[in-house]
Design a protein around this motif. Structure first.
Motif, PDB file in Angstrom:
ATOM      1  N   ASP A 370       0.837  -1.195   0.000  1.00  0.00           N
ATOM      2  CA  ASP A 370       0.000   0.000   0.000  1.00  0.00           C
ATOM      3  C   ASP A 370       0.878   1.253   0.000  1.00  0.00           C
ATOM      4  O   ASP A 370       2.036   1.220   0.422  1.00  0.00           O
ATOM      5  N   ALA A 371       0.314   2.361  -0.477  1.00  0.00           N
ATOM      6  CA  ALA A 371       1.079   3.604  -0.606  1.00  0.00           C
ATOM      7  C   ALA A 371       1.079   4.357   0.713  1.00  0.00           C
ATOM      8  O   ALA A 371       0.369   5.364   0.884  1.00  0.00           O
ATOM      9  N   LEU A 372       1.910   3.896   1.661  1.00  0.00           N
ATOM     10  CA  LEU A 372       2.005   4.538   2.971  1.00  0.00           C
ATOM     11  C   LEU A 372       3.017   5.666   2.972  1.00  0.00           C
ATOM     12  O   LEU A 372       2.817   6.682   3.644  1.00  0.00           O
ATOM     13  N   SER A 373       4.126   5.513   2.270  1.00  0.00           N
ATOM     14  CA  SER A 373       5.136   6.584   2.144  1.00  0.00           C
ATOM     15  C   SER A 373       5.759   6.480   0.756  1.00  0.00           C
ATOM     16  O   SER A 373       6.884   6.026   0.592  1.00  0.00           O
ATOM     17  N   PRO A 374       5.031   6.908  -0.266  1.00  0.00           N
ATOM     18  CA  PRO A 374       5.491   6.719  -1.645  1.00  0.00           C
ATOM     19  C   PRO A 374       6.661   7.633  -2.010  1.00  0.00           C
ATOM     20  O   PRO A 374       6.730   8.784  -1.571  1.00  0.00           O
ATOM     21  N   GLU A 375       7.561   7.099  -2.810  1.00  0.00           N
ATOM     22  CA  GLU A 375       8.686   7.866  -3.341  1.00  0.00           C
ATOM     23  C   GLU A 375       8.956   7.412  -4.772  1.00  0.00           C
ATOM     24  O   GLU A 375       8.655   6.275  -5.152  1.00  0.00           O
ATOM     25  N   VAL A 376       9.556   8.317  -5.537  1.00  0.00           N
ATOM     26  CA  VAL A 376       9.955   8.032  -6.915  1.00  0.00           C
ATOM     27  C   VAL A 376      11.454   8.281  -7.051  1.00  0.00           C
ATOM     28  O   VAL A 376      11.970   9.312  -6.596  1.00  0.00           O
ATOM     29  N   TYR A 377      12.145   7.338  -7.665  1.00  0.00           N
ATOM     30  CA  TYR A 377      13.563   7.478  -8.006  1.00  0.00           C
ATOM     31  C   TYR A 377      13.649   7.474  -9.528  1.00  0.00           C
ATOM     32  O   TYR A 377      13.095   6.584 -10.187  1.00  0.00           O
ATOM     33  N   LEU A 378      14.329   8.486 -10.079  1.00  0.00           N
ATOM     34  CA  LEU A 378      14.344   8.587 -11.542  1.00  0.00           C
ATOM     35  C   LEU A 378      15.676   9.143 -12.039  1.00  0.00           C
ATOM     36  O   LEU A 378      16.459   9.738 -11.289  1.00  0.00           O
ATOM     37  N   ASN A 379      15.923   8.918 -13.326  1.00  0.00           N
ATOM     38  CA  ASN A 379      16.996   9.602 -14.046  1.00  0.00           C
ATOM     39  C   ASN A 379      16.413  10.190 -15.322  1.00  0.00           C
ATOM     40  O   ASN A 379      15.285   9.847 -15.718  1.00  0.00           O
ATOM     41  N   GLU A 412      28.523  12.645 -12.396  1.00  0.00           N
ATOM     42  CA  GLU A 412      27.878  11.343 -12.437  1.00  0.00           C
ATOM     43  C   GLU A 412      26.471  11.478 -13.012  1.00  0.00           C
ATOM     44  O   GLU A 412      25.917  12.575 -13.111  1.00  0.00           O
ATOM     45  N   VAL A 413      25.921  10.334 -13.377  1.00  0.00           N
ATOM     46  CA  VAL A 413      24.560  10.328 -13.922  1.00  0.00           C
ATOM     47  C   VAL A 413      23.595  10.901 -12.891  1.00  0.00           C
ATOM     48  O   VAL A 413      23.636  10.547 -11.710  1.00  0.00           O
ATOM     49  N   LEU A 414      22.723  11.774 -13.324  1.00  0.00           N
ATOM     50  CA  LEU A 414      21.763  12.399 -12.432  1.00  0.00           C
ATOM     51  C   LEU A 414      20.736  11.374 -11.957  1.00  0.00           C
ATOM     52  O   LEU A 414      20.088  10.701 -12.756  1.00  0.00           O
ATOM     53  N   ARG A 415      20.610  11.254 -10.645  1.00  0.00           N
ATOM     54  CA  ARG A 415      19.593  10.386 -10.049  1.00  0.00           C
ATOM     55  C   ARG A 415      18.848  11.201  -9.002  1.00  0.00           C
ATOM     56  O   ARG A 415      19.470  11.792  -8.122  1.00  0.00           O
ATOM     57  N   ALA A 416      17.542  11.229  -9.119  1.00  0.00           N
ATOM     58  CA  ALA A 416      16.731  12.064  -8.231  1.00  0.00           C
ATOM     59  C   ALA A 416      15.810  11.198  -7.381  1.00  0.00           C
ATOM     60  O   ALA A 416      15.289  10.175  -7.845  1.00  0.00           O
ATOM     61  N   ARG A 417      15.626  11.627  -6.150  1.00  0.00           N
ATOM     62  CA  ARG A 417      14.693  10.985  -5.220  1.00  0.00           C
ATOM     63  C   ARG A 417      13.618  11.998  -4.890  1.00  0.00           C
ATOM     64  O   ARG A 417      13.892  13.056  -4.315  1.00  0.00           O
ATOM     65  N   LEU A 418      12.353  11.670  -5.263  1.00  0.00           N
ATOM     66  CA  LEU A 418      11.273  12.629  -5.122  1.00  0.00           C
ATOM     67  C   LEU A 418      10.155  12.059  -4.257  1.00  0.00           C
ATOM     68  O   LEU A 418       9.779  10.894  -4.391  1.00  0.00           O
ATOM     69  N   MET A 419       9.639  12.890  -3.388  1.00  0.00           N
ATOM     70  CA  MET A 419       8.434  12.584  -2.630  1.00  0.00           C
ATOM     71  C   MET A 419       7.272  13.373  -3.233  1.00  0.00           C
ATOM     72  O   MET A 419       7.493  14.311  -4.016  1.00  0.00           O
TER      73      MET A 419
END
Length: 532
Positions: A370-379, A412-419
């Motif tokens: 379940d989506a209790l604390s969702p996060e997205v990791y992207l490049n 380095e390759v851009l990696r983002a962590r988004l809430m």
């Protein structure tokens, strides 16, 4: 004086016996072989054998995408299976040939049996045998008065649903005609099942479509993600209707016992068809049926994170939910955000969505579905605008041709962590992306199988006919009254029927008009002498 019998078949030329047309003779022989029970059983075995690959290997008629994935993951086996047509087992000429031959064999086997059965039903029970004492079960008793003995026998037999033939010699009776009727009904139901399946395969269709919560789809072939139809179906004449997924609810077990197990998947949908507009509850085991008989089934669900992408000019180039595909039981999902209309560079993003995100030394993961604390990791990727060719491409896979990855400040390759609500500016001013939130998506299977009702009715009737053929006991009994003596005998027409000795004794008791309780003494011929 006439010719001898052995010379009657000599041809006019005297060279040998006359022979029929060899083609007709071969046709009669082939038809006899095809309609034999042995051939029907062999074809049934072949049909089951031919269906095995279809249950083990992905089929294009069921899921074309799964076939593509299987071919990519198993290139060696693909070189073997593709030439053999193993991805289209149920539509292959071999399977169709066995199917049609079985159909013909069943019809050719059943029709003569129906005629034979009707003749047997019209015939009266057989006449009395010369020696009742030689039947499988027999008994006899002395009669002080023969008056009314046969009347009592006939009354008793009719009460037991026997068909009775009374002659001067005595009474013959038979029952169990429904056994063969049940057998014929069972075989006719198999033909009806084959007809129902053929009807569904030729005039039916099934397809699947992914719908994000709050959106809908119309029953038009262009809106399906995959679609398979029968060869006789006019895909331009599908039933007109629309289904909107108003809300979808997914609940999971939160206690320590079976934590994360599915507990509830259902959604409220609005159906707009020929019967009007109405709201219905759609669950896994309760599909929605339209006015024309089309069924909408819930077969999957997942998450669709929402993003807003601005290009290098500051314009909103994309905004909305993107379907991500689950990768494990905790719904860690992967997806691609493609923004081909961004300027001056087109943009694309590869992203992972974690409903309940947890970061440790092994990297990000989801620890609960379940989506209790969702996060997205992207490049991010960017490149020169690409000319549109009209060639379709998967929305779930990114083709990096003509693109380069965005790099971070450290090279380095851009990696983002988004809430939810967070965003990031891409380097060199090529654009930005914001993670707005998330919605759920559902995968719906839409199918119309017009032969299903016929198949269901045929199976139900077939099971009933099979039960009749298994439990009804064909039986014949005979009563002779002569010279102050009553002889009763019977035989079963099937093995292991049982109870014949009890019925013979009861019939003798009815003939004599009093209970038969004396001991039975076998005589030298194997008959049973009963003294009332």
């Amino acid at each position: 004086m006439g010719l001898p019998v052995r010379d009657a078949a000599v041809s006019a030329t005297g060279t040998g016996p006359r022979r029929g047309n060899p083609v007709a003779e071969f046709g009669r022989w082939a038809w006899g072989q095809l309609t034999s029970m042995r051939t029907a059983l062999f074809l049934l075995f072949l049909l089951a054998l031919a269906a095995i690959p279809g249950s083990m290997i992905p089929q294009r008629s069921v899921s074309p995408i799964t076939v593509i994935d299987f071919k990519k993951a198993n290139p060696f086996w693909d070189t073997v299976l593709e030439p053999l047509g193993m991805y289209d087992v149920y539509t292959s000429p071999m399977f169709s040939a066995v199917y049609l031959l079985l159909f013909l064999s069943l019809i050719g086997c059943i029709l003569p049996r129906i005629g034979k059965y009707l003749r047997a039903v019209r015939k009266p029970p057989p006449r009395l045998p010369a020696r009742i004492d030689r039947l499988a079960e027999n008994a006899s008793a002395d009669l002080a008065d023969e008056t009314g003995a046969l009347d009592r026998a006939e009354t008793w037999l009719r009460s037991k649903r026997y068909r009775v033939l009374r002659t001067d010699d005595g009474v013959s009776a038979e029952r169990g005609y429904s056994r063969e009727a049940g057998n014929l009904v069972f075989h006719l139901s198999l033909v009806a099942v084959l007809l129902g399946l053929a009807w569904s395969n030729l005039l039916g269709f099934h397809g699947s479509v992914v719908v994000v919560e709050g959106r809908g789809f119309a029953n038009v072939i262009t809106q399906f993600d995959d679609f398979t139809s029968g060869v006789l179906l006019d895909t331009d004449d599908l039933e007109p209707f629309r289904v909107t997924v108003d809300e979808f609810t997914a609940e999971f077990e939160t206690s320590e016992v079976q934590r994360g197990a599915a507990r509830r998947f259902d959604g409220m949908v609005t159906v707009d068809d020929a019967a009007g507009t109405r709201q219905q509850l759609l669950t896994v085991n309760e599909p929605v049926s339209t006015a024309g008989g089309t069924q909408v089934n819930l077969i999957g669900h997942g998450y669709a994170p929402s993003f807003t992408v601005r290009d290098g000019n500051g314009d909103v180039a994309f905004s909305g939910p993107v379907v991500f595909l689950p990768q494990d039981g905790n719904f860690a999902s992967v997806g691609v955000i493609k923004v081909p209309d961004a300027r001056p560079y087109r943009l694309a993003f590869e992203a992972f969505f974690f409903p309940t995100a947890y970061l440790d030394e092994n990297g990000p993961q989801s620890v609960f579905p379940d989506a209790l604390s969702p996060e997205v990791y992207l490049n991010a990727w960017f490149g020169e605008p690409k000319a549109e060719t009209g060639i379709p491409e998967s929305i779930y896979v990114l083709d990096p041709t003509g693109l380069q990855q965005a790099m971070g400040d450290n090279g380095e390759v851009l990696r983002a962590r988004l809430m939810p609500g967070a965003g990031i500016e891409l380097p060199d001013g090529v654009g930005s992306i914001t993670f707005d939130g998330w919605q759920r998506w559902v995968k719906l299977q839409v199918s119309d199988t017009p032969g299903n009702l016929l198949t269901l009715i045929a199976i139900t009737i077939g099971v009933a006919g099979l039960c009749v053929s298994l439990f009804v006991r064909p039986r014949r009994v005979f009563v002779r009254v002569a010279a102050g003596r009553a002889d009763v005998g019977g035989l079963d027409r099937v093995d292991a029927a049982g109870g014949l000795d009890v019925e013979v004794a009861a019939l003798l008791a009815a003939v004599t008009g009093k209970p038969v309780e004396a001991a039975k003494v076998a005589d030298e011929t194997g008959s049973e002498e009963i003294t009332p």
